[in-house]
Design an enzyme around this catalytic site. Structure first.
Site, PDB file in Angstrom:
ATOM      1  N   HIS A 125       0.906  -1.171   0.000  1.00 21.52           N
ATOM      2  CA  HIS A 125       0.000   0.000   0.000  1.00 21.52           C
ATOM      3  C   HIS A 125       0.929   1.201   0.000  1.00 21.52           C
ATOM      4  O   HIS A 125       1.693   1.403   0.935  1.00 21.52           O
ATOM      5  CB  HIS A 125      -0.902   0.000   1.234  1.00 21.52           C
ATOM      6  CG  HIS A 125      -1.661   1.290   1.402  1.00 21.52           C
ATOM      7  ND1 HIS A 125      -2.675   1.670   0.553  1.00 21.52           N
ATOM      8  CD2 HIS A 125      -1.516   2.302   2.286  1.00 21.52           C
ATOM      9  CE1 HIS A 125      -3.137   2.863   0.932  1.00 21.52           C
ATOM     10  NE2 HIS A 125      -2.440   3.273   1.981  1.00 21.52           N
ATOM     11  N   GLY A 178      -5.659   3.671  -1.813  1.00 25.67           N
ATOM     12  CA  GLY A 178      -5.004   4.871  -2.338  1.00 25.67           C
ATOM     13  C   GLY A 178      -5.623   5.421  -3.610  1.00 25.67           C
ATOM     14  O   GLY A 178      -5.072   6.340  -4.207  1.00 25.67           O
ATOM     15  N   PRO A 219      -9.687  -0.096  -0.412  1.00 30.42           N
ATOM     16  CA  PRO A 219      -9.997   1.329  -0.520  1.00 30.42           C
ATOM     17  C   PRO A 219     -10.596   1.887   0.771  1.00 30.42           C
ATOM     18  O   PRO A 219     -11.386   1.214   1.440  1.00 30.42           O
ATOM     19  CB  PRO A 219     -11.029   1.392  -1.642  1.00 30.42           C
ATOM     20  CG  PRO A 219     -11.422  -0.016  -1.955  1.00 30.42           C
ATOM     21  CD  PRO A 219     -10.674  -0.945  -1.090  1.00 30.42           C
ATOM     22  N   GLY A 220     -10.196   3.082   1.131  1.00 30.12           N
ATOM     23  CA  GLY A 220     -10.843   3.835   2.204  1.00 30.12           C
ATOM     24  C   GLY A 220     -11.520   5.022   1.546  1.00 30.12           C
ATOM     25  O   GLY A 220     -12.742   5.063   1.375  1.00 30.12           O
ATOM     26  N   ARG A 239      -8.057  18.125   7.330  1.00 33.98           N
ATOM     27  CA  ARG A 239      -7.316  17.872   6.083  1.00 33.98           C
ATOM     28  C   ARG A 239      -6.753  19.139   5.433  1.00 33.98           C
ATOM     29  O   ARG A 239      -5.615  19.124   4.966  1.00 33.98           O
ATOM     30  CB  ARG A 239      -8.173  17.076   5.088  1.00 33.98           C
ATOM     31  CG  ARG A 239      -8.556  15.678   5.610  1.00 33.98           C
ATOM     32  CD  ARG A 239      -9.295  14.850   4.573  1.00 33.98           C
ATOM     33  NE  ARG A 239      -8.383  14.396   3.525  1.00 33.98           N
ATOM     34  CZ  ARG A 239      -8.297  14.920   2.337  1.00 33.98           C
ATOM     35  NH1 ARG A 239      -9.079  15.911   1.969  1.00 33.98           N
ATOM     36  NH2 ARG A 239      -7.418  14.457   1.470  1.00 33.98           N
ATOM     37  N   TYR A 285      -2.820  18.916   5.068  1.00 33.76           N
ATOM     38  CA  TYR A 285      -2.319  18.655   3.709  1.00 33.76           C
ATOM     39  C   TYR A 285      -2.491  19.828   2.741  1.00 33.76           C
ATOM     40  O   TYR A 285      -2.101  19.714   1.583  1.00 33.76           O
ATOM     41  CB  TYR A 285      -3.088  17.490   3.064  1.00 33.76           C
ATOM     42  CG  TYR A 285      -3.206  16.230   3.867  1.00 33.76           C
ATOM     43  CD1 TYR A 285      -2.087  15.622   4.432  1.00 33.76           C
ATOM     44  CD2 TYR A 285      -4.444  15.606   4.026  1.00 33.76           C
ATOM     45  CE1 TYR A 285      -2.216  14.443   5.156  1.00 33.76           C
ATOM     46  CE2 TYR A 285      -4.574  14.427   4.728  1.00 33.76           C
ATOM     47  CZ  TYR A 285      -3.458  13.847   5.293  1.00 33.76           C
ATOM     48  OH  TYR A 285      -3.584  12.681   5.978  1.00 33.76           O
ATOM     49  N   CYS A 318      -9.095  28.705  17.802  1.00 38.87           N
ATOM     50  CA  CYS A 318      -8.087  29.741  18.015  1.00 38.87           C
ATOM     51  C   CYS A 318      -6.739  29.161  17.629  1.00 38.87           C
ATOM     52  O   CYS A 318      -5.944  28.749  18.480  1.00 38.87           O
ATOM     53  CB  CYS A 318      -8.098  30.194  19.458  1.00 38.87           C
ATOM     54  SG  CYS A 318      -9.564  31.131  19.809  1.00 38.87           S
ATOM     55  N   GLU A 319      -6.509  29.109  16.329  1.00 32.61           N
ATOM     56  CA  GLU A 319      -5.315  28.475  15.762  1.00 32.61           C
ATOM     57  C   GLU A 319      -5.216  29.011  14.334  1.00 32.61           C
ATOM     58  O   GLU A 319      -6.162  28.865  13.553  1.00 32.61           O
ATOM     59  CB  GLU A 319      -5.498  26.945  15.813  1.00 32.61           C
ATOM     60  CG  GLU A 319      -4.724  26.147  14.797  1.00 32.61           C
ATOM     61  CD  GLU A 319      -3.223  26.373  14.886  1.00 32.61           C
ATOM     62  OE1 GLU A 319      -2.681  26.488  15.992  1.00 32.61           O
ATOM     63  OE2 GLU A 319      -2.601  26.466  13.810  1.00 32.61           O
ATOM     64  N   TYR A 334     -11.579  10.445   6.395  1.00 28.94           N
ATOM     65  CA  TYR A 334     -10.488  11.117   7.131  1.00 28.94           C
ATOM     66  C   TYR A 334     -10.872  12.515   7.611  1.00 28.94           C
ATOM     67  O   TYR A 334     -10.023  13.395   7.681  1.00 28.94           O
ATOM     68  CB  TYR A 334      -9.208  11.171   6.284  1.00 28.94           C
ATOM     69  CG  TYR A 334      -8.785   9.810   5.794  1.00 28.94           C
ATOM     70  CD1 TYR A 334      -8.293   8.849   6.678  1.00 28.94           C
ATOM     71  CD2 TYR A 334      -8.916   9.464   4.454  1.00 28.94           C
ATOM     72  CE1 TYR A 334      -7.941   7.585   6.238  1.00 28.94           C
ATOM     73  CE2 TYR A 334      -8.568   8.199   4.007  1.00 28.94           C
ATOM     74  CZ  TYR A 334      -8.087   7.266   4.903  1.00 28.94           C
ATOM     75  OH  TYR A 334      -7.734   6.014   4.462  1.00 28.94           O
TER      76      TYR A 334
HETATM   77  C1  LIG Z   1      -5.101   3.860   4.878  1.00 30.13           C
HETATM   78  C2  LIG Z   1      -4.886   2.561   4.252  1.00 30.13           C
HETATM   79  C3  LIG Z   1      -5.647   2.183   3.153  1.00 30.13           C
HETATM   80  C4  LIG Z   1      -6.668   3.082   2.505  1.00 30.13           C
HETATM   81  O1  LIG Z   1      -6.121   4.178   1.864  1.00 30.13           O
HETATM   82  P1  LIG Z   1      -7.079   5.144   1.001  1.00 30.13           P
HETATM   83  O2  LIG Z   1      -6.162   6.172   0.469  1.00 30.13           O
HETATM   84  O3  LIG Z   1      -8.063   5.703   1.959  1.00 30.13           O
HETATM   85  O4  LIG Z   1      -7.710   4.322  -0.044  1.00 30.13           O
HETATM   86  C5  LIG Z   1      -5.464   0.913   2.655  1.00 30.13           C
HETATM   87  N1  LIG Z   1      -4.533   0.072   3.171  1.00 30.13           N
HETATM   88  C6  LIG Z   1      -3.779   0.418   4.229  1.00 30.13           C
HETATM   89  C7  LIG Z   1      -2.809  -0.544   4.759  1.00 30.13           C
HETATM   90  C8  LIG Z   1      -3.915   1.668   4.790  1.00 30.13           C
HETATM   91  O5  LIG Z   1      -3.157   2.013   5.823  1.00 30.13           O
END
Ligand SMILES: *Cc1c(COP(=O)(O)O)cnc(C)c1O
Length: 421
Positions: free
Chosen positions: A189, A224, A266-267, A306, A310, A339-340, A375
């Site tokens: 990953h 990702g 995927p997240g 975020r 980022y 307050c930042e 996130y």
């Molecule tokens: C965070 C993570 C993901 C998901 O990443 P995304 O960018 O949200 O798709 C998948 N695998 C591992 C091991 C992670 O730490």
């Protein structure tokens, strides 16, 4: 000038009614949108079977986990605590894989129950071997290159501490032999928002690790996959990136006689575009003719960090509290309520304020921040300035808006303090 962003899944009238019913700020997620994303992910091209794991750190609300579960999606857990949460939602231990930077303290009980362990370092591999000689596991490699939408989300290459460095394959093999382990999966990953070309190159390396262990039956290529949050950002087309990788799996089978199953994690892809944050304009100030006009919202980095972390951009859309927009367009710097100085929703990476083109907004109007499903609620600087955790609402399949997490009571923020004075 940036182009004006549009609402993603909420109609204006519903933005107003949710703000009225639940107050602001409030996160809103759409079950229908989540289910559509699940279906898309489950269509990922594959030659010999596919498992989709949801990287639950993106958004671990139990309702979201249950929607994923009903779709047949498994879990990628980043800590033992996430394993506990997934189990509490009814996921079977065998449907959970733990990929943790920190060696899980209660790994023994989880593994005995059937949770899959993904060793992320030589130390983790050895510790697992000692506890479970003869056991099966997955191994995470750092393939030597990474890619993320920013340096901070790049988790491959020499500057990344994630996974076992690819040149240490002989040490991995030695430990595997020493403890008579069965490596059934290899995993990479490389980052969030990764370049599809780099991702494809990494797929090839990951297959090489599969070649190194005859017992491997599954190859996980992590997550990702990029999503376009803003109109000018592109989403990764899963069909397009998946097809050449499917061919690589077919070639592998022809060459080695092993039909490997594909896994993806995927997240962002599954949840990012399925959430909105409804906020109110709390104040409007300006810094004179050479300065800026600022919109101050009743939310901040305690709900979405975020932009601060980022320089990430999220669509910001004005919804007039009272109805019709005036048609006037303005340039605003949009700030959070903490307050930042870094609590700035419109900034470049590095912190410089930039303006955003938006429909004119007055104090009391609503601003919808889009693409906050991943996130945000899970990764915010929660409770900074003692702002309570933001509530969460789910639009169910029937279109009903239901509260799925209450706004925190202020007493809950300090309930673990022990008074000794
Ligand atoms: C965070 C993570 C993901 C998901 O990443 P995304 O960018 O949200 O798709 C998948 N695998 C591992 C091991 C992670 O730490």
């Amino acid at each position: 000038m940036t182009s004006i962003e549009k609402l993603k899944f909420l109609p204006e009238a519903q933005v107003r009614s949710i703000a009225e019913t639940f107050g602001t700020p409030v996160f809103v997620y759409s079950q229908t949108e989540i289910e559509k994303k699940c279906e898309e992910a489950l269509q990922f091209p594959n030659a010999f079977g596919l498992e989709v794991r949801y990287a639950m750190k993106a958004n671990p609300n139990a309702n979201i986990l249950k929607i994923m579960k009903a779709k047949g999606i498994c879990i990628d857990a980043s800590s033992e605590y996430e394993v506990t949460r997934a189990l509490a939602c009814g996921f079977s231990p065998a449907s959970i894989m733990i990929t943790s930077q920190q060696f899980p303290k209660d790994l023994e009980s989880f593994v005995k129950a059937g949770v899959i362990f993904n060793a992320c370092s030589l130390k983790q591999l050895e510790a697992y071997g000692k506890s479970f000689p003869g056991g099966s596991l997955s191994i995470r490699f750092n393939p030597g290159l990474g890619s993320g939408h920013t340096k901070k989300t790049d988790v491959g290459g020499v500057a990344s501490a994630f996974g076992i460095w690819h040149e240490k394959l002989s040490e991995v093999k030695e430990l595997v032999r020493k403890y008579n382990l069965r490596v059934t999966k290899v995993h990479t990953h490389i980052g969030s928002g990764s370049d599809p070309e780099v991702w494809k190159a990494v797929a090839k390396y990951t297959l090489e690790y599969a070649e190194a262990f005859e017992t491997v039956t599954t190859v996980s290529l992590g997550g990702g996959y990029k999503v376009g949050r803003m109109e000018d950002e592109k989403s990764t087309d899963l069909q397009k990136i998946g097809e050449p990788v499917k061919q690589q799996f077919i070639e592998f089978a022809e060459k080695h006689g092993r039909k490997l199953k594909l896994e993806i994690e995927p997240g962002t892809f599954l949840i990012a575009l399925c959430g909105s944050l409804i906020a109110s304009v709390d104040d409007k100030i300006d810094t004179g003719s050479k300065g800026y006009t600022f919109l101050k919202l009743d939310t901040g980095m305690d709900a979405n960090t975020r932009p601060s972390l980022y320089g990430a951009r999220h669509p910001l859309i004005t919804v007039k509290r009272g109805g019709e927009a005036t048609g006037k367009i303005e340039e605003y710097v949009v700030v959070g309520h903490c307050c930042e100085s870094g609590d700035l929703f419109t900034q470049k990476e590095g912190g410089e304020a930039v303006t955003r083109t938006m429909a004119e907004a007055e104090v009391g109007d609503l601003v919808v921040m889009e693409a906050v499903g991943a996130y945000c609620s899970s990764m915010s600087t929660k409770n900074y300035n003692s702002f309570p955790e933001t509530g969460e609402v789910l639009l169910t399949q029937s279109g009903e808006a239901k509260l799925i997490r209450k706004k925190q009571e202020v007493s809950e923020i300090y309930k673990n303090e022990i008074l000794v004075i």
